[in-house]
Write a protein that holds these residues in place. Structure first.
Motif, PDB file in Angstrom:
ATOM      1  N   ALA A  23      64.305  18.411  70.969  1.00 51.29           N
ATOM      2  CA  ALA A  23      63.699  18.037  72.533  1.00 51.29           C
ATOM      3  C   ALA A  23      62.082  16.719  71.316  1.00 51.29           C
ATOM      4  CB  ALA A  23      62.675  19.217  72.326  1.00 51.29           C
ATOM      5  N   GLY A  24      61.810  15.958  71.844  1.00 51.46           N
ATOM      6  CA  GLY A  24      60.619  15.319  71.835  1.00 51.46           C
ATOM      7  C   GLY A  24      59.510  15.583  71.846  1.00 51.46           C
ATOM      8  N   VAL A  25      58.232  15.321  71.366  1.00 48.89           N
ATOM      9  CA  VAL A  25      57.069  15.809  71.318  1.00 48.89           C
ATOM     10  C   VAL A  25      56.394  15.715  72.673  1.00 48.89           C
ATOM     11  CG1 VAL A  25      54.530  15.091  70.110  1.00 48.89           C
ATOM     12  CG2 VAL A  25      56.762  15.225  68.269  1.00 48.89           C
ATOM     13  N   CYS A  26      56.653  14.840  73.263  1.00 45.58           N
ATOM     14  CA  CYS A  26      56.261  14.783  74.636  1.00 45.58           C
ATOM     15  C   CYS A  26      57.113  15.938  75.246  1.00 45.58           C
ATOM     16  CB  CYS A  26      56.781  13.742  75.164  1.00 45.58           C
ATOM     17  SG  CYS A  26      59.154  13.241  76.018  1.00 45.58           S
ATOM     18  N   GLY A  27      58.553  16.404  74.943  1.00 52.41           N
ATOM     19  CA  GLY A  27      58.667  17.751  75.655  1.00 52.41           C
ATOM     20  C   GLY A  27      60.149  17.427  76.218  1.00 52.41           C
ATOM     21  N   GLN A 274      46.328  14.169  77.707  1.00 45.15           N
ATOM     22  CA  GLN A 274      46.820  15.150  76.379  1.00 45.15           C
ATOM     23  C   GLN A 274      46.489  16.664  77.265  1.00 45.15           C
ATOM     24  OE1 GLN A 274      44.913  12.431  76.190  1.00 45.15           O
ATOM     25  NE2 GLN A 274      43.671  13.576  74.560  1.00 45.15           N
ATOM     26  N   ASN A 275      45.159  16.351  77.688  1.00 49.90           N
ATOM     27  CA  ASN A 275      44.376  18.502  78.218  1.00 49.90           C
ATOM     28  C   ASN A 275      44.972  18.855  79.278  1.00 49.90           C
ATOM     29  OD1 ASN A 275      42.537  17.768  75.448  1.00 49.90           O
ATOM     30  ND2 ASN A 275      41.955  15.930  76.449  1.00 49.90           N
ATOM     31  N   MET A 295      53.078  16.174  81.492  1.00 50.21           N
ATOM     32  CA  MET A 295      53.167  16.710  80.663  1.00 50.21           C
ATOM     33  C   MET A 295      54.662  18.987  80.944  1.00 50.21           C
ATOM     34  SD  MET A 295      49.865  17.284  77.845  1.00 50.21           S
ATOM     35  CE  MET A 295      50.594  18.028  76.794  1.00 50.21           C
ATOM     36  N   PRO A 296      54.931  19.067  80.195  1.00 47.07           N
ATOM     37  CA  PRO A 296      55.478  19.956  80.452  1.00 47.07           C
ATOM     38  C   PRO A 296      54.684  21.633  81.187  1.00 47.07           C
ATOM     39  CG  PRO A 296      57.052  19.350  78.851  1.00 47.07           C
ATOM     40  CD  PRO A 296      55.847  18.203  79.130  1.00 47.07           C
ATOM     41  N   PRO A 297      54.970  21.313  82.471  1.00 44.75           N
ATOM     42  CA  PRO A 297      53.696  22.691  82.853  1.00 44.75           C
ATOM     43  C   PRO A 297      54.092  24.079  82.534  1.00 44.75           C
ATOM     44  CG  PRO A 297      54.491  21.216  84.220  1.00 44.75           C
ATOM     45  CD  PRO A 297      55.575  21.458  83.147  1.00 44.75           C
ATOM     46  N   GLY A 389      45.725  10.296  73.153  1.00 42.82           N
ATOM     47  CA  GLY A 389      46.338  11.125  72.952  1.00 42.82           C
ATOM     48  C   GLY A 389      45.873  12.184  72.121  1.00 42.82           C
ATOM     49  N   ALA A 390      46.437  13.413  71.286  1.00 44.45           N
ATOM     50  CA  ALA A 390      46.443  13.800  71.218  1.00 44.45           C
ATOM     51  C   ALA A 390      45.842  14.102  69.380  1.00 44.45           C
ATOM     52  CB  ALA A 390      47.109  15.092  70.953  1.00 44.45           C
ATOM     53  N   ARG A 391      46.125  13.457  68.698  1.00 45.41           N
ATOM     54  CA  ARG A 391      45.908  12.874  67.680  1.00 45.41           C
ATOM     55  C   ARG A 391      44.410  13.109  67.025  1.00 45.41           C
ATOM     56  NH1 ARG A 391      50.833  11.852  64.774  1.00 45.41           N
ATOM     57  NH2 ARG A 391      51.522  10.656  65.313  1.00 45.41           N
TER      58      ARG A 391
END
Length: 537
Positions: A23-27, A274-275, A295-297, A389-391
Motif C-alpha cells: 500500500a502507498g503512504v496515502c492509503g 492531513q488532520n 484519507m482512508p476513513p 502535508g504531515a511531515r
C-alpha cells in the motif's frame, strides 16, 4: 501472487523514493495503484485514437479529464469505480477506431500503454515524462471543476491528448522538454478558464472573516475544491435548519458573493486535509468530499463520510450525477450536531481566519499598494503557498511567516496556509499583512497580481520585491510550478523536499535556468530573500 506497487507522485512517498509495497503512504492498495496505471495506459490509448485530438468527441475529452483527475493522490481508492472507468475509456476508443481490435497487424498505434515502460525507463526520460503526466493530472482537476460549470477550452482539451500521446512515445529529452514547458503554458489557460467559470458563476471574491466556531444544531462539513457541489448543497439545505461548514480547500468559498448569501454557510471546521482522521473522529455531523484530499476513513466516523464526483472509497455512500444530497441531509438531522456552540481554534490558537483576497480585491487597492511600496512602508512581498502535508519539517512555513518583518506582506493560497492563517500579522497602512488569495487554482489570481504590479512599476516580475516560497504535496502543485517556470519566474524556494521524480540532470537544468532551490531554514531563507528590496524600483 502478492502484488506490489510503484508510485512516487506525491511528496510523502515512502522513504522519499517511492511506494513499492502492499500500500502507498496515502492509503491506496497495490491493486488500486495497478488499476490507476491501467487507467492511465488506457487514456494514452484513447489519446492515440484521437489522432492528436483531431478526432476526439466531447465524451473523449470528458474521459481524459475525469480519468486523469481520478488518478490524483487522495481521490479514488475504489477498484470497482476505476474498473468501470477503464471500461468506458475502452468503449470510447472502440467508437473512434471500430476496426482496430480485428486487425491482424498489431501496429499498436491505439493500444493501451504499459506503464511499466515508463517506470523502468532511463531516469531522465522517466523524470520528464513524470513531470508531464503528473502535471496534466493536476491540470485535469482544474479542467473538471470548470467543466461541471459548463466551461471548456478546445486548446486545453487538445493538449491533454498531446501530452498523453507524448508519454507513450519513445522520445528523448529534446522532444520532451518542450512538452514539459507546454504543461505550464496550458495550465495557465486552464486556471484562467476556471477563474472565469468561478467568478462568472459566483461573483468576484471579497475579503471576509470566517469564524471557526461551530454553532449548535445539525450541520454538514464540506471538503474538497468543487464550488459547484457546495452551491448545490446550499440550495438543498436552505430552510432545513442545517448549517454548512467548509473544510480544507473549500474555505475560500466564503469570499464568493453568490455563496456567501446563503445564511446557513456559517464558518470553517478543521484545518488541512492531513488532520482529518483526528478532527473527524468525534464529529457529530456528516462530511461530504467533493474532490481530492480524502484519507482512508477511520471506523469511528466511516458511517458519516459521503463522496461525490470522481471521489470514491469502498463501501462509502456515493452521491451520483443526480447530485441528490438527501442522504447527507438526513444523516445531519439524525446526528443532530453539538448541543451548544462549540468553539475551535486554528493551529496557532486563532478563533477566526480571513479569505477572499483574490486579484479583484488586491488590484482594487493597487494605488494604495503601489504608494506603500514607493514610500517604503512595504519592503517586500512573500507568496507562501502550496499544499500541506504531515511531515514535521512543514513547520518551516509557520516559522517563516511568523518571522517575516513588519514591513512585509504575505500572500498565501491553497491548504498550506492552515499552518499560519489564524495568526494576526497586523496591517500596513490599513492593508492586512496576511492575505489569503484562495484555493490552489487561485495561483492564477496571484500571478495576475504580480503581473499588474510589475506593469505599474515598469519592470519584470523577477524585478519585483517578491519572493515565492512554495510547498508541494500532490499533482496540482506540479502543474502550478510548471506554470511559474513557463512564465519565467525565477529563484523559487521549494519544499519540504524536492520531488523524487526529478532526476539529478533535470534538477540541474531547473537550477541553472530558473534558480529553483530547496528551502533551508526560515532564518537563512529570509535573510537571503530580503537582500532584494524595493530600493531598486
Amino acid at each position: 501472487m502478492e502484488r506490489k506497487m510503484f508510485c512516487f507522485q506525491c511528496e510523502q512517498t515512502a522513504a522519499c523514493t517511492g511506494c513499492t509495497g502492499k500500500a502507498g503512504v496515502c492509503g491506496k492498495t497495490a491493486d488500486v495503484a495497478q488499476l490507476q496505471d491501467e487507467l492511465t495506459g488506457a487514456l494514452i490509448g484513447l489519446a492515440r485514437a484521437t489522432d492528436g485530438g483531431m478526432q476526439a468527441t466531447p465524451e473523449a475529452w470528458r474521459l481524459m479529464i475525469e480519468g486523469l483527475f481520478t488518478t490524483v493522490t487522495n481521490v479514488n481508492f475504489n477498484e470497482k469505480t476505476i474498473r468501470e472507468l477503464i471500461g468506458r475509456v475502452h468503449a470510447e476508443k472502440a467508437q473512434l477506431v471500430p476496426d482496430c481490435s480485428s486487425c491482424a497487424a498489431p501496429c499498436g498505434r491505439t493500444s493501451d500503454y504499459d506503464m511499466n515502460l515508463l517506470w523502468s525507463a532511463d531516469e531522465d526520460i522517466r523524470s520528464l515524462k513524470s513531470l508531464v503526466l503528473f502535471g496534466v493530472r493536476g491540470m485535469a482537476a482544474y479542467a473538471h471543476h470548470a467543466m461541471v460549470l459548463g466551461y471548456t477550452d478546445d486548446e486545453v482539451n487538445r493538449f491533454f491528448a498531446k501530452a498523453l500521446f507524448a508519454i507513450g512515445e519513445d522520445w528523448g529529452m529534446e522532444e520532451l522538454l518542450p512538452i514539459v514547458m507546454e504543461v505550464g503554458e496550458k495550465n495557465l489557460k486552464c486556471m484562467a478558464l476556471l477563474d472565469k467559470a468561478n467568478t462568472e458563476s459566483y461573483g468576484t471574491p471579497i475579503p471576509v472573516t470566517v469564524p471557526l466556531t461551530v454553532e449548535k444544531g445539525p450541520f454538514i462539513v464540506v471538503s474538497g475544491h468543487d464550488l459547484h457541489d457546495l452551491k448545490l448543497l446550499l440550495e438543498q439545505t436552505e430552510g432545513k435548519g442545517i448549517n454548512i461548514y467548509t473544510h480544507g480547500e473549500m474555505l475560500p468559498a466564503h469570499g464568493y458573493p453568490e455563496l456567501k448569501r446563503y445564511s446557513q454557510l456559517k464558518g470553517n471546521f478543521g484545518t488541512a486535509w492531513q488532520n482529518q482522521q483526528k478532527e473527524f473522529a468525534e464529529l457529530p455531523a456528516p462530511v461530504l468530499f467533493t474532490t481530492n484530499c480524502l484519507m482512508p476513513p477511520k471506523a469511528s466516523y466511516a458511517d458519516r463520510v459521503f463522496t461525490t464526483s470522481v471521489v470514491s472509497y469502498p463501501e462509502m455512500m456515493h452521491i451520483g450525477e443526480d447530485k441528490d444530497f438527501t442522504p447527507v441531509i438526513e444523516k445531519a438531522l439524525e446526528l443532530g450536531g453539538y448541543s451548544e456552540d462549540k468553539p475551535f481554534t486554528g493551529i496557532n490558537g486563532g478563533s477566526t481566519v480571513m479569505t477572499g483576497f483574490a486579484r479583484g480585491t488586491v488590484l482594487g487597492v493597487a494605488d494604495q499598494v503601489i504608494e506603500a511600496v514607493k514610500s517604503g512602508a512595504i519592503r517586500h512581498f512573500f507568496l507562501v503557498a502550496g499544499c500541506d502535508g504531515a511531515r514535521p519539517s512543514r513547520n518551516y512555513y509557520t516559522e517563516f511567516v511568523k518571522q517575516t518583518p513588519a514591513d512585509t506582506v504575505v500572500l498565501t493560497l491553497a491548504c498550506g496556509k492552515y499552518r499560519f492563517n489564524d495568526i494576526d500579522l497586523g496591517t500596513i497602512d490599513g492593508l492586512p499583512r496576511l492575505m489569503d488569495v484562495g484555493q490552489c487554482n487561485d495561483a492564477y489570481s496571484a500571478i495576475q497580481i504580480a503581473v499588474a504590479l510589475a506593469d505599474a512599476f515598469g519592470c519584470g516580475v523577477n524585478d519585483l520585491p517578491l519572493s515565492m516560497v512554495l510547498s508541494w504535496y500532490e499533482q496540482k502543485a506540479v502543474c502550478i510550478l510548471l506554470t511559474l517556470l513557463y512564465l519565467g519566474i525565477k529563484n523559487i524556494r521549494l519544499g519540504p523536499t524536492l520531488p523524487t521524480f526529478i532526476s539529478p540532470n533535470v534538477l540541474n537544468y531547473l537550477v541553472e535556468n530558473y534558480g529553483i532551490a530547496p528551502i533551508t531554514t526560515p532564518e537563512e531563507d529570509l535573510e537571503a530573500l530580503l537582500k532584494y528590496s524595493n530600493s531598486t524600483l
